[in-house]
Design an enzyme around this catalytic site. Sequence first.
Site, PDB file in Angstrom:
ATOM      1  N   ASP A 199      -1.181   0.793  -0.150  1.00 22.10           N
ATOM      2  CA  ASP A 199      -0.052   1.118  -1.021  1.00 22.10           C
ATOM      3  C   ASP A 199      -0.600   1.780  -2.281  1.00 22.10           C
ATOM      4  O   ASP A 199      -1.815   1.946  -2.434  1.00 22.10           O
ATOM      5  CB  ASP A 199       0.756  -0.136  -1.368  1.00 22.10           C
ATOM      6  N   GLY A 225      -3.655   4.151  -2.602  1.00 22.36           N
ATOM      7  CA  GLY A 225      -3.470   5.571  -2.344  1.00 22.36           C
ATOM      8  C   GLY A 225      -2.010   5.873  -2.106  1.00 22.36           C
ATOM      9  O   GLY A 225      -1.158   4.982  -2.168  1.00 22.36           O
ATOM     10  N   PHE A 227       0.710   7.501   0.613  1.00 21.80           N
ATOM     11  CA  PHE A 227       0.879   7.952   1.994  1.00 21.80           C
ATOM     12  C   PHE A 227       1.450   9.365   2.081  1.00 21.80           C
ATOM     13  O   PHE A 227       1.530   9.936   3.157  1.00 21.80           O
ATOM     14  CB  PHE A 227       1.688   6.974   2.840  1.00 21.80           C
ATOM     15  N   HIS A 245      12.945   4.141   5.784  1.00 19.59           N
ATOM     16  CA  HIS A 245      14.348   4.277   5.343  1.00 19.59           C
ATOM     17  C   HIS A 245      14.466   4.646   3.869  1.00 19.59           C
ATOM     18  O   HIS A 245      15.553   5.020   3.413  1.00 19.59           O
ATOM     19  CB  HIS A 245      15.152   3.012   5.661  1.00 19.59           C
TER      20      HIS A 245
END
Length: 335
Positions: A199, A225, A227, A245
Amino acid sequence: MSEASPHRQLDQMITGYWTSQSIFAAAKLGIADLLEEGPQHVNQLAAASNTNSDALYRLLRALASIGIFAEEEQRRFSLTPLAELLRSDIPGSKRALAMMTGDEQFHAWAEILYTLETGKKSFDKVFNKPIFEYLSEHPDKGHIFDQAMTGIHGRETSTILEAYDFSEFKVLADIGGGNGSNLIGLLQHYPEMKGILFDLPHVVERSQTNLENAGLNNRCESIGGSFFDSVPLTADAYLMRHIIHDWDDEKSLTILRNCHAVMPENSKLLVIESVIPPGNEPFAGKFLDLVMMLIPGGKERTEEEYKTLYNQAGFELTRIVPTKTELSIIEGVKR
């Protein structure tokens, strides 16, 4: 007792925020925590919560009428099973969820017409920045968000473990793993499994205490980091729970393609979300979809929408495994 008339049903729906904001106020003031040791007079509660005694009495009287707190003789109040869930120190506490939805989210909902007219996020209009940037700049709000997610995830984790067998995975990567509560539940259930929590750096920092308290530091690596840039890790399964979502299709594809780029041939993609069914039957995901539209700018998706998303990212959707909640595990393999 006869069913409520359409007029009465719609009245209750229209005024639903009366209830939700009353619960928010009681949660924010910590009333349930104040009653942990037993019933108290409203004057004691008002003094402890720095509120007006008469105003607080009227709030608690209203909540008691729907089963949240109970009024005893001489303006004394006590906990009920529903009020117990507003305590901050119990597993599955709903206090943080009530605080989060009644504060920033409530203000975003008040601007729903802005989103419907422009297609833009009402949260950004109200707070002048995206939700996750806002949380990073307000650590106290980030802490409440983490607690709210923990309260939600606790009930979900057991049903996910019942529905899906994770035993084939030696290393599981939780992408966007937040405070670690999700990964902790999986690692505790599968003592031979190792985990990777990925994360943003400041989020990973918040997860360290939870991992240490669970005694999992030796079995779980934390990597900071984004994504959206890359997913610099190798695992047998890449799990994302309540992540996809949050984002529109373009950003979701970026995340999925970054996972695809590093995934070994035999690894699996496991996205855990609500999958909206066809028809008019009640389904909480249909309203959660509105939350996603107004706040982070994402969406809940149908099975066909997930098939399309997976295909465009280079995956084959192999199966959708329902759980006893409204979540499903959407399994994919790298093509």
